[in-house]
Each structure stands twice: as structure tokens, then as C-alpha cells.
Design a protein around this motif. Structure first.
Motif, PDB file in Angstrom:
ATOM      1  N   GLU A 185      43.769  42.470  59.173  1.00 41.75           N
ATOM      2  CA  GLU A 185      44.826  43.483  59.101  1.00 41.75           C
ATOM      3  C   GLU A 185      46.148  42.924  59.633  1.00 41.75           C
ATOM      4  O   GLU A 185      47.194  43.039  58.983  1.00 41.75           O
ATOM      5  CB  GLU A 185      44.426  44.720  59.902  1.00 41.75           C
ATOM      6  CG  GLU A 185      45.505  45.808  59.895  1.00 41.75           C
ATOM      7  CD  GLU A 185      45.178  46.966  60.820  1.00 41.75           C
ATOM      8  OE1 GLU A 185      45.751  48.050  60.625  1.00 41.75           O
ATOM      9  OE2 GLU A 185      44.358  46.782  61.747  1.00 41.75           O
ATOM     10  N   ALA A 186      46.095  42.298  60.806  1.00 44.19           N
ATOM     11  CA  ALA A 186      47.310  41.734  61.394  1.00 44.19           C
ATOM     12  C   ALA A 186      47.851  40.604  60.533  1.00 44.19           C
ATOM     13  O   ALA A 186      49.070  40.513  60.314  1.00 44.19           O
ATOM     14  CB  ALA A 186      47.017  41.230  62.803  1.00 44.19           C
ATOM     15  N   ASP A 187      46.969  39.756  60.013  1.00 43.78           N
ATOM     16  CA  ASP A 187      47.421  38.625  59.193  1.00 43.78           C
ATOM     17  C   ASP A 187      48.142  39.115  57.942  1.00 43.78           C
ATOM     18  O   ASP A 187      49.170  38.554  57.536  1.00 43.78           O
ATOM     19  CB  ASP A 187      46.225  37.751  58.802  1.00 43.78           C
ATOM     20  CG  ASP A 187      45.581  37.083  60.010  1.00 43.78           C
ATOM     21  OD1 ASP A 187      46.155  37.170  61.115  1.00 43.78           O
ATOM     22  OD2 ASP A 187      44.507  36.484  59.842  1.00 43.78           O
ATOM     23  N   GLU A 188      47.621  40.171  57.324  1.00 40.05           N
ATOM     24  CA  GLU A 188      48.248  40.719  56.117  1.00 40.05           C
ATOM     25  C   GLU A 188      49.615  41.325  56.435  1.00 40.05           C
ATOM     26  O   GLU A 188      50.594  41.105  55.703  1.00 40.05           O
ATOM     27  CB  GLU A 188      47.339  41.764  55.480  1.00 40.05           C
ATOM     28  CG  GLU A 188      47.890  42.339  54.180  1.00 40.05           C
ATOM     29  CD  GLU A 188      46.960  43.375  53.561  1.00 40.05           C
ATOM     30  OE1 GLU A 188      47.337  43.937  52.505  1.00 40.05           O
ATOM     31  OE2 GLU A 188      45.879  43.639  54.128  1.00 40.05           O
ATOM     32  N   LEU A 189      49.692  42.079  57.522  1.00 39.11           N
ATOM     33  CA  LEU A 189      50.964  42.706  57.895  1.00 39.11           C
ATOM     34  C   LEU A 189      52.027  41.667  58.242  1.00 39.11           C
ATOM     35  O   LEU A 189      53.183  41.785  57.845  1.00 39.11           O
ATOM     36  CB  LEU A 189      50.749  43.652  59.074  1.00 39.11           C
ATOM     37  CG  LEU A 189      49.967  44.939  58.793  1.00 39.11           C
ATOM     38  CD1 LEU A 189      49.673  45.671  60.108  1.00 39.11           C
ATOM     39  CD2 LEU A 189      50.732  45.846  57.839  1.00 39.11           C
ATOM     40  N   VAL A 190      51.631  40.654  58.994  1.00 38.56           N
ATOM     41  CA  VAL A 190      52.578  39.614  59.400  1.00 38.56           C
ATOM     42  C   VAL A 190      53.071  38.823  58.199  1.00 38.56           C
ATOM     43  O   VAL A 190      54.269  38.532  58.075  1.00 38.56           O
ATOM     44  CB  VAL A 190      51.934  38.680  60.450  1.00 38.56           C
ATOM     45  CG1 VAL A 190      52.796  37.450  60.680  1.00 38.56           C
ATOM     46  CG2 VAL A 190      51.735  39.442  61.755  1.00 38.56           C
ATOM     47  N   LEU A 191      52.177  38.477  57.289  1.00 36.68           N
ATOM     48  CA  LEU A 191      52.585  37.719  56.110  1.00 36.68           C
ATOM     49  C   LEU A 191      53.516  38.530  55.222  1.00 36.68           C
ATOM     50  O   LEU A 191      54.528  38.019  54.721  1.00 36.68           O
ATOM     51  CB  LEU A 191      51.356  37.271  55.323  1.00 36.68           C
ATOM     52  CG  LEU A 191      51.641  36.419  54.079  1.00 36.68           C
ATOM     53  CD1 LEU A 191      52.423  35.158  54.453  1.00 36.68           C
ATOM     54  CD2 LEU A 191      50.341  36.047  53.370  1.00 36.68           C
ATOM     55  N   LYS A 192      53.214  39.813  55.038  1.00 38.03           N
ATOM     56  CA  LYS A 192      54.093  40.668  54.228  1.00 38.03           C
ATOM     57  C   LYS A 192      55.469  40.793  54.867  1.00 38.03           C
ATOM     58  O   LYS A 192      56.493  40.784  54.172  1.00 38.03           O
ATOM     59  CB  LYS A 192      53.457  42.050  54.054  1.00 38.03           C
ATOM     60  CG  LYS A 192      52.324  42.094  53.036  1.00 38.03           C
ATOM     61  CD  LYS A 192      51.821  43.510  52.829  1.00 38.03           C
ATOM     62  CE  LYS A 192      50.735  43.563  51.758  1.00 38.03           C
ATOM     63  NZ  LYS A 192      50.216  44.950  51.553  1.00 38.03           N
ATOM     64  N   ALA A 193      55.502  40.913  56.178  1.00 41.26           N
ATOM     65  CA  ALA A 193      56.787  41.006  56.884  1.00 41.26           C
ATOM     66  C   ALA A 193      57.582  39.722  56.712  1.00 41.26           C
ATOM     67  O   ALA A 193      58.798  39.749  56.474  1.00 41.26           O
ATOM     68  CB  ALA A 193      56.545  41.302  58.357  1.00 41.26           C
ATOM     69  N   ALA A 194      56.916  38.587  56.825  1.00 41.08           N
ATOM     70  CA  ALA A 194      57.599  37.301  56.661  1.00 41.08           C
ATOM     71  C   ALA A 194      58.140  37.145  55.250  1.00 41.08           C
ATOM     72  O   ALA A 194      59.265  36.657  55.049  1.00 41.08           O
ATOM     73  CB  ALA A 194      56.636  36.159  56.987  1.00 41.08           C
ATOM     74  N   PHE A 218      51.808  37.112  67.308  1.00 44.27           N
ATOM     75  CA  PHE A 218      51.943  35.682  67.596  1.00 44.27           C
ATOM     76  C   PHE A 218      50.671  34.929  67.202  1.00 44.27           C
ATOM     77  O   PHE A 218      50.725  33.863  66.568  1.00 44.27           O
ATOM     78  CB  PHE A 218      52.231  35.497  69.084  1.00 44.27           C
ATOM     79  CG  PHE A 218      52.341  34.069  69.523  1.00 44.27           C
ATOM     80  CD1 PHE A 218      53.489  33.328  69.255  1.00 44.27           C
ATOM     81  CD2 PHE A 218      51.301  33.452  70.203  1.00 44.27           C
ATOM     82  CE1 PHE A 218      53.590  32.006  69.661  1.00 44.27           C
ATOM     83  CE2 PHE A 218      51.395  32.135  70.612  1.00 44.27           C
ATOM     84  CZ  PHE A 218      52.545  31.408  70.339  1.00 44.27           C
ATOM     85  N   ARG A 219      49.519  35.478  67.559  1.00 41.77           N
ATOM     86  CA  ARG A 219      48.246  34.834  67.235  1.00 41.77           C
ATOM     87  C   ARG A 219      48.033  34.818  65.721  1.00 41.77           C
ATOM     88  O   ARG A 219      47.479  33.854  65.168  1.00 41.77           O
ATOM     89  CB  ARG A 219      47.104  35.553  67.951  1.00 41.77           C
ATOM     90  CG  ARG A 219      47.209  35.436  69.468  1.00 41.77           C
ATOM     91  CD  ARG A 219      46.324  36.438  70.186  1.00 41.77           C
ATOM     92  NE  ARG A 219      44.970  35.958  70.352  1.00 41.77           N
ATOM     93  CZ  ARG A 219      44.555  35.193  71.355  1.00 41.77           C
ATOM     94  NH1 ARG A 219      45.414  34.797  72.273  1.00 41.77           N
ATOM     95  NH2 ARG A 219      43.298  34.807  71.444  1.00 41.77           N
ATOM     96  N   SER A 220      48.496  35.854  65.064  1.00 38.01           N
ATOM     97  CA  SER A 220      48.402  35.895  63.611  1.00 38.01           C
ATOM     98  C   SER A 220      49.260  34.803  62.976  1.00 38.01           C
ATOM     99  O   SER A 220      48.855  34.172  61.992  1.00 38.01           O
ATOM    100  CB  SER A 220      48.832  37.275  63.108  1.00 38.01           C
ATOM    101  OG  SER A 220      48.764  37.325  61.699  1.00 38.01           O
ATOM    102  N   CYS A 221      50.452  34.568  63.530  1.00 37.68           N
ATOM    103  CA  CYS A 221      51.327  33.508  63.008  1.00 37.68           C
ATOM    104  C   CYS A 221      50.639  32.151  63.095  1.00 37.68           C
ATOM    105  O   CYS A 221      50.735  31.335  62.170  1.00 37.68           O
ATOM    106  CB  CYS A 221      52.646  33.480  63.772  1.00 37.68           C
ATOM    107  SG  CYS A 221      53.776  34.826  63.343  1.00 37.68           S
TER     108      CYS A 221
END
Length: 248
Positions: A185-194, A218-221
Motif C-alpha cells: 500500500e505504501a509503495d503504491e502511494l509513494v510511487l504514484k506521488a512521485a 522513507f522506507r518505501s522509497c
């Protein structure tokens, strides 16, 4: 003559010679598959860092297995392989070969054996740049290749350990560690934001665009860089101020 004893470090700046000690043996650990190499490289050394760590691969149905590396550079190569989505399995100290070099009989245990999802297998020979420049090292590599059975692997890859700077090694260690966490979930949100940012420059620019605690983002990045969804210079310490961009 004085009977005063002078500490080693005050007169001899080279590493002190240590008496040989037996290899460190890791006993049974519940939930951890044992080290399966033909040679345990985990002896005390004043020249290299011996590293023990758990790792997971599809070959072991993602169950953790103990890996042991003879140096920090060798461990960095292993982490680089383990975070790759193309890797099926990594084995440490997988087989020993005997050969003759300069009139002497020698033994060599291969550093790593990687199996890829495409079915190919590759033995890895890790050595620093200074050593690789020596003609004797090239003769050694040729002799090792000749002594290794054709069925052991499809190819042998020589890796220059010097390209794995200290910063790159540290980043690879952290990426491997954080990939053990699952947070899609976090990885998807962070990538979409980027991807949505037109002015993405530093990692911290992403944090304000996601409704997540900064620690989680941060950990997701780190995981996204490991998966090559985000790009960063791994020869610099990967921090919130690091320059990042979305992979094309």
C-alpha cells in the motif's frame, strides 16, 4: 634497559597478527534454514569483515536461510543479486575446485552461485581492482575456469569489488533489509506521488504528497529504489535529501 611494555599500537601501525581460531559455527535457529555452503568462511580476520545474515529467495519458498560472506564487498555483490527481481536463488561458497598454478596444487571455493529465473546459472568471482590487474590473478581465474566442471554453471562472472564503494555497500544492505518488509500500500502511494510531481528533486519532496508517516514513506522509497522504480546515486548515502527521479 627499561622493562616497560609498550602497547602494540604505539609503535606498529599495521594490524596485529592474531592467532588462528576456529570458524564461528551458528547452531540451529528456529525458522532459519542452515548455511549450505561447502566451506564456512566465518573465521576471525583483521583484514576483512565477515558477515552473517538471513536471506530469502524463491528457491526456498521465501523461507529465510543463513548466508555467510567472507568480505563486505562479497556481501554487497550478494545483496545486489538478492534485490534483483530476476534472481531465483543465491548460494554462498557453493563448490570447491582443485587446480595447479605456478607449479603448486591449490584449492579454490567459489564465492557465489546465482540462479536466474530464466534458468541460467552464474558463478561469481569477487576480487578488488588492484588484485585483478595482476597477471597472476588472471592466470588464477583461467585455471579456476578450466578446473570447474562445465555443468556447475553456464558462465563465470568476474566482479571488481572496488566499484562497491562504502556508501553503495551500506545502501544495498539497507535496501535488502527493507525489502524483507511487505508494505505494498505504501509503495503504491509513494510511487504514484512521485510520478505526479512535476518538480521532484529530493526524496523529501514526496513526503508532503502522501498521507503516510515520514518513516513509512522513507522506507518505501528505499524499496522503490531497490526495485528500480525510483533512481538515485547509490554511491552517496541515501537520505531524505538525496536526489531521486522516477524511472522511465
Amino acid at each position: 634497559m627499561s622493562d616497560e611494555m609498550i602497547d602494540h599500537d604505539t609503535w606498529n601501525y599495521s594490524p596485529p597478527k592474531l592467532s588462528k581460531m576456529p570458524n564461528v559455527e551458528v547452531g540451529h535457529v528456529s525458522g532459519l534454514l542452515p548455511f549450505d555452503g561447502v566451506r564456512n568462511p566465518g573465521a576471525r580476520s583483521s583484514k576483512s569483515h565477515k558477515i552473517w545474515f538471513p536471506y530469502r529467495t524463491p528457491a526456498n519458498p521465501w523461507k529465510p536461510r543463513l548466508g555467510i560472506c567472507e568480505s563486505a564487498a562479497e556481501a554487497a555483490v550478494a545483496f545486489d543479486l538478492l534485490i534483483s527481481p530476476n534472481t531465483y536463488d543465491v548460494r554462498f561458497q557453493p563448490l570447491t575446485v582443485e587446480f595447479e598454478l605456478d607449479g603448486k596444487n591449490r584449492k579454490y571455493t567459489h564465492d557465489l552461485l546465482v540462479s536466474y529465473k530464466c534458468g541460467s546459472r552464474q558463478l561469481i568471482f569477487v576480487r578488488n581492482e588492484e588484485s585483478l590487474k595482476k597477471p597472476k590473478t588472471q592466470r588464477e581465474i583461467d585455471a579456476i575456469c578450466e578446473a570447474t566442471a562445465p555443468g556447475a554453471a553456464d558462465t563465470l562472472l568476474v566482479v571488481n569489488a572496488s566499484v562497491y564503494t562504502r556508501q553503495r555497500r551500506e545502501n544495498l544492505f539497507r535496501m535488502h533489509y527493507l525489502l524483507q518488509e511487505s508494505d505494498p500500500e505504501a509503495d503504491e502511494l509513494v510511487l504514484k506521488a512521485a510520478e505526479s510531481l512535476k518538480t521532484l528533486w529530493q526524496m523529501k519532496d514526496i513526503f508532503a504528497e502522501v498521507d503516510l508517516p515520514q518513516r513509512r514513506a522513507f522506507r518505501s522509497c528505499y524499496r522503490l529504489v531497490a526495485r528500480k522504480k525510483l533512481l538515485a546515486n547509490l554511491d552517496h548515502v541515501l537520505l531524505e535529501t538525496s536526489r531521486v527521479k522516477v524511472a522511465a
